[in-house]
Design an enzyme around this catalytic site. Structure first.
Site, mmCIF file in Angstrom:
data_model
loop_
_atom_site.group_PDB
_atom_site.id
_atom_site.type_symbol
_atom_site.label_atom_id
_atom_site.label_comp_id
_atom_site.label_asym_id
_atom_site.label_seq_id
_atom_site.Cartn_x
_atom_site.Cartn_y
_atom_site.Cartn_z
ATOM 1 C CG MET A 78 -24.046 -9.750 -40.603
ATOM 2 S SD MET A 78 -22.371 -10.409 -40.453
ATOM 3 C CE MET A 78 -22.630 -11.583 -39.118
ATOM 4 C CB SER A 93 -18.591 -14.724 -31.876
ATOM 5 O OG SER A 93 -19.011 -15.122 -33.171
ATOM 6 C CG ASP A 95 -21.500 -13.285 -36.155
ATOM 7 O OD1 ASP A 95 -21.944 -12.139 -35.985
ATOM 8 O OD2 ASP A 95 -20.410 -13.660 -35.702
ATOM 9 C CG MET A 97 -19.841 -4.878 -38.125
ATOM 10 S SD MET A 97 -19.805 -6.366 -37.084
ATOM 11 C CE MET A 97 -18.619 -7.388 -37.986
ATOM 12 C CG ASP A 104 -18.291 -9.126 -34.079
ATOM 13 O OD1 ASP A 104 -17.229 -9.760 -33.942
ATOM 14 O OD2 ASP A 104 -19.315 -9.619 -34.576
ATOM 15 C CG HIS A 149 -22.040 -12.221 -31.261
ATOM 16 N ND1 HIS A 149 -22.592 -10.959 -31.136
ATOM 17 C CD2 HIS A 149 -21.696 -12.345 -32.565
ATOM 18 C CE1 HIS A 149 -22.570 -10.349 -32.309
ATOM 19 N NE2 HIS A 149 -22.034 -11.176 -33.198
ATOM 20 C CG MET A 195 -23.046 -14.535 -41.650
ATOM 21 S SD MET A 195 -21.312 -14.954 -41.986
ATOM 22 C CE MET A 195 -20.559 -14.507 -40.424
ATOM 23 C CG HIS A 222 -24.389 -9.217 -36.271
ATOM 24 N ND1 HIS A 222 -23.047 -9.203 -36.584
ATOM 25 C CD2 HIS A 222 -24.973 -8.301 -37.101
ATOM 26 C CE1 HIS A 222 -22.828 -8.339 -37.547
ATOM 27 N NE2 HIS A 222 -23.978 -7.784 -37.887
#
Length: 217
Positions: free
Chosen positions: A68, A8, A35, A137, A175, A33, A37, A66
């Site tokens: 979010m 990540s 993230d 998660m 994760d 990875h 957001m 991912h």
């Protein structure tokens, strides 16, 4: 069996992102990875499709994205076009999750469903036939560097047992707060994919040693 290591980049050095990714790649990570957001679905803002596109130019490793974000349906196309290989969305607050997963698959991407620590793992059972992996998660999403929640282990075990019962070839990704010790625990519970950020990019002995220890978990 060696777990898939997904590095990540959330806590990497963004001033030297290409170098960080190359070091992780040379150390033997399997995926990168990312993230995503939006400051609404989770209380933080990270980055968008332009960073995914940048990573796609830096490395040939699969990009594990991912989301979010609120209303992820609107953004499946743009993240697909930016180079994502794996796209996961949350079961929480997504009344049209079937459509979202269909959208990911129709773009030729691997679809994943994500479940937060406070959400029962059984909530994803109705869509297991639509996904390639489940992301469990092990911290509350939104920030890197959190401590692993041990109650996650029973959720992984329940999910693993359900997949075996249905004979589904679905991967289990975990994760949050993963290191040499917790990675060993989640793998024992049934996880196949280990996501690590701080442990890899901020390891006192360097990226190479961090990845080595995760591979040996």
């Amino acid at each position: 069996m060696k777990p898939i290591i997904s590095a990540s980049i959330l806590n990497s050095d963004f001033g030297n992102l290409e170098s960080e990714i190359k070091k992780a790649e040379e150390a033997g990570v399997d995926w990168i990875h990312l993230d995503i957001m939006d400051g609404h679905f989770v209380p933080n803002i990270s980055f968008g499709p332009h960073v995914v596109s940048m990573c796609n130019k830096i490395t040939d490793l699969p990009l594990d994205v991912h989301l979010m974000i609120s209303d992820p349906d609107k953004y499946i196309q743009v993240f697909s076009d930016s180079g994502a290989d794996y796209i996961s969305v949350h079961i929480e607050n997504n009344p049209n999750v079937h459509r979202t997963l269909q959208n990911i698959s129709s773009n030729g991407k691997h679809a994943g469903i994500v479940v937060n620590p406070g959400t029962p793992i059984e909530s994803v059972f109705p869509v297991l036939h639509m996904v390639d992996y489940v992301l469990v998660m092990s911290v509350n999403p939104g920030f890197g560097g959190q401590v692993f929640l041990p109650e996650t282990l029973i959720k992984i075990k329940i999910l693993s047992d359900e997949l075996k019962k249905r004979n589904l070839p679905i991967l289990i990704e975990v994760d949050g707060g993963l290191n040499k010790e917790t990675a060993k625990d989640v793998k024992k519970a049934g996880a196949n994919i280990i996501v690590a950020g701080s442990y890899i990019f901020k390891h006192p002995e360097g990226i190479q040693e961090a990845v080595k220890s995760l591979n040996n978990a």
